[in-house]
Design an enzyme around this catalytic site. Sequence first.
Site, mmCIF file in Angstrom:
data_model
loop_
_atom_site.group_PDB
_atom_site.id
_atom_site.type_symbol
_atom_site.label_atom_id
_atom_site.label_comp_id
_atom_site.label_asym_id
_atom_site.label_seq_id
_atom_site.Cartn_x
_atom_site.Cartn_y
_atom_site.Cartn_z
ATOM 1 N N LYS A 79 34.534 -8.519 30.402
ATOM 2 C CA LYS A 79 33.360 -9.124 29.767
ATOM 3 C C LYS A 79 32.163 -9.020 30.715
ATOM 4 O O LYS A 79 32.321 -9.181 31.935
ATOM 5 C CB LYS A 79 33.659 -10.595 29.445
ATOM 6 C CG LYS A 79 32.588 -11.278 28.595
ATOM 7 C CD LYS A 79 32.998 -12.716 28.249
ATOM 8 C CE LYS A 79 31.961 -13.417 27.390
ATOM 9 N NZ LYS A 79 32.360 -14.799 27.046
ATOM 10 N N SER A 154 31.869 -15.972 22.191
ATOM 11 C CA SER A 154 30.988 -15.003 22.798
ATOM 12 C C SER A 154 31.703 -13.749 23.300
ATOM 13 O O SER A 154 31.060 -12.717 23.462
ATOM 14 C CB SER A 154 30.243 -15.646 23.977
ATOM 15 O OG SER A 154 31.138 -16.036 24.987
ATOM 16 N N SER A 178 35.195 -19.404 23.312
ATOM 17 C CA SER A 178 34.693 -18.028 23.382
ATOM 18 C C SER A 178 35.742 -16.942 23.599
ATOM 19 O O SER A 178 35.430 -15.770 23.488
ATOM 20 C CB SER A 178 33.627 -17.903 24.473
ATOM 21 O OG SER A 178 32.398 -18.363 23.992
#
Lengths: 487, 479, 90
Positions: A79, A154, A178
Amino acid sequence: MNLYQMPASALSKMIKSKEISALELSESVFSRIKSVEPKIQAYITLCEKTAIETAKSVDQKISRGENLSPLAGIPIGIKDNICTKGTLTTCGSKMLYNFVPPFDATVVDRLKNADAVITGKLNMDEFAMGSSTETSYFKTTKNPYNLNFVPGGSSGGSAAAVASGEAILSLGSDTGGSIRQPASYCGVVGLKPTYGAISRYGLVAFASSLDQIGPIAKCVDDAALLYLSIYGHDELDSTSARISPFSWEIENQDISMLKGLKIGIPREYFSDQIDKEVKDATLNVLKILEENGSQTFEISLPNTKYALSAYHIISSAEASSNLARFDGVRYGYRAKNYKTLTQMYENTRAEGFGNEVKTRIMLGTYVLSSGYYDAYYRRAKLLQNKISSEFSEAFKKCDVILTPTVPTTAFEIGCEIDDPVKMRSNDMNTASSNIAGVPAISLPCGLSKDGLPMGFQLICRHFEEEKLLKIAKCCENLIGEIKLPNI
Amino acid sequence: MSSKYELVVGLEIHAELSTNSKIYCSCRNKFGLEANSNCCPICTGMPGTLPTLNQKVVEYAVKMGLATNCKINKISKQDRKNYFYPDLPKAYQISQADIPICENGYLDVLLKDGKIKRIGIERIHIEEDAGKLLKMQNFDEALVDFNRCGVPLIEIVSKPDMRSLEEVKAYLETVKSYLIYLNISDAKMQEGSMRCDVNVSVRPVGQKELGTRCEMKNVNTFSGAVKAIEYEYRRQIEALEEGESICQETRKWDEKLSQTVSMRTKENSKDYRYFPEPDLKNISISQEEIEKISSQIPQMPNHKAIRYINELGLRQVEAQLIAENFEKARLFEKTLEINKNINIKMLSNWILGTVSEYVNKSHKNYSEIITPENLSKIIIYIQSGKISNSSGKKVFDQITLDNSRSVDEIILDLGLEQISNTDELEAVVKKVLDSNKKIVDEYKKGKTNVLGYLVGQCIKETKGKGNPSIIRDIVTGTI
Amino acid sequence: MDIEIMQIAKLSRIKIDGAVAKKVEANLNRIIQSIKDLPEFDQNENFFNPENVMQLRADVVKDFGFDRNDMLKNAPQVKAGCVVVPKKID
């Protein structure tokens, strides 16, 4: 079956037995990226060159007969809020459009030491604030099951990449859901470990007291492998815990452990806001578990109704402080027009941050400001204690708690972006485990009639990752795999 | 100072701690390096970095707390103080808000008249220093040097207990001497390793409630602090006399203008939005640790000075001068311990005179220069007349060149021992008097000031070794 | 409980102008409405948890291998080994 579709646990054995080379695997993943990335848009940065180099070096080590870790040669996406030395780390924000960290996050360091192949940096909502990747400055990632739908967020890029075969495994971060929400939306497994189980050093902070890095994977074995390669105390993170290791066997989990397992079903997590289809799929999992000897019973976590509010107050407050360092002085974006220092700050931050981030920073500033601290921040922290002790009480009665992960399946791109309150209701079943610090995992439990994945969540006590993963693996065996997306 | 109004002062002293590494990262804690050459991702606030608290910083804060009679909080926490400034990379300073490491202590300061004034210590907490903003004339921009970011500080907050400039000065000096005694800070105001914010208010004599206070920042010298308070005291009285009210504000001491100026109202409406630092857990200090640290704390200089005055009869000035430096006081006390018959006044003169002069000249430490044994021997020999005072200095000089040599050896080598044998000296006196008949006559006629000349001639005859007081006695006795 | 949006924006160092301010204010107020339903607590109740203590770092200097240029190469404006900012504050 193509290599990019296979789980890391199987690939690892194949590499070690020289059935395949690490290079073949990486090439398979990168050719998959070339074919589907234009549709999925999971990556912000690709690291093909270094990935291929790493894969080759793994093959050399194998030919020399070196003993390698289970992740050696496995392509893993990161990420983009996790710092990678020498590789762009943007947090999905214009603010960090050109930021190249001079150091590796501890998790990245551990992956590199394990000879994992880092494929690139994955798209995300800006500074991890959002549930769809739509707040990313760079792109919106698409749900591999339906390109008109969001992948969740996210960590949307992380979930979509694994679901579409653009990475074998990925790392996400979870502050209020997330990791689990996009895992649920994309039909993959997502683990949010106990707060403190994995070092946060190098994770660009959103809300320091809630953030945790965790694995996103195709199956529980893979999630366990990745978790076990990165967890544990780090001298650079004062909040990281000293925890004892456990070993993980990549074999069929003996489902007899389900016999007599006490499963709590908190009624607050099955409210009217949960889609009927999602609720039914979750209840179906419960039915299967009962058939295998588990005891299921209703419990109550009454303060859950405040968890989302407490989450928003604490996370925004911490974010307002954590994101204050993005001021155009030392790195990242700096506005073009300014005369004074204050103008430089105000213009840089107005132009460098997107609306969602600015709203949360201002909300956080407000709840901490003089005269409002007691009404918001203090109360939210007191609620956090209440919610934590409620979980502790519940775990006196049950071994594990089972809930739907998210109230719905993935939503269409563009339909919630202008409705912050609705967007936030995505977190209603996930935020409480961040608030309490307990570990939670989301597993797929079928596709909806629209062909979108649905997920359920298991929650255990602090630092019971081993038990949580074992139960999850039993569930996975009994539920069976969901159909792969057709991209 | 006006007799109608009373001055009320409280001080917030920041002292940089002399640890090896910085407070939240492993960078060197060093002053004066090339700009930005002593920092890392952590102290420059790179995204993703986290602080880890240096154990020594806690230990030093506890040390200062115990020395100032504070209650040590076994559990304390750290908080973020949020504000934007280019020298503060994270845009917050990690400090301590509601639970500092030390609270509620006091410090006794010795005033000129020999009275002791007790100043309350509200709290002592730890925090990180900021970097430096370098502003130059003819350049529209400022440069930022982050080297100082993360240098550990303790902030010592006094109660508003000071009532005069003398008390402020004495308090500042006492705090400085504590920091140096405990070996936890250089405490150099000029170099910025000790800085202070001054809170000043005035009130009519006899009034119980405190007046509205003004805080003055940027006070970088002892004399600056004193001048700033003086200025502020007069300004506030003038305002009150004219019927104006004092507004609570932050003012800046302008060293060049020698006046305090109000900082813009914005500075005064700062909202620091303190909240608990989520990247750090609580600081825990056990009873054993407290006891261990406590056992390492020597008697503090103010208490030493008081003891020297009361028990040894030293004058206050001498007592304070000896006590101000740990090694100096140690040399004094150890020398005294070796021979209780030593003349304390002579010892004090030696330490403050000959020894201190050499220390200042050589920049060496008291403990490196002379051992208490040697110093004791020199003084005792002078006292007994074995050597003269000036010979004593010669011995001292030799020892500073090579302190492995013994006092006796040096005396022997240089032939410094005085002749105190009366038979021997009587012969010398007779010889001198015989060859100076004219002068002896003058003496007899009442011109007694020639005595010095005669004694001098005798000493010359002994090649400087004759004990002057014995010679003197023989000369007067003989004539 | 309308929030003073301009003051909050100022404290946050985010420039917003009139039209946007209205929208942001409405948005913030909506969020605040949705979070203000929290239960009351006793004034004296403290969220501080004394058991949550940490281990401290030994006072040892370590070289990060971090060069001055590693930091400066990310900076928007650099001069004489330093980061450059406007001198005038406001």
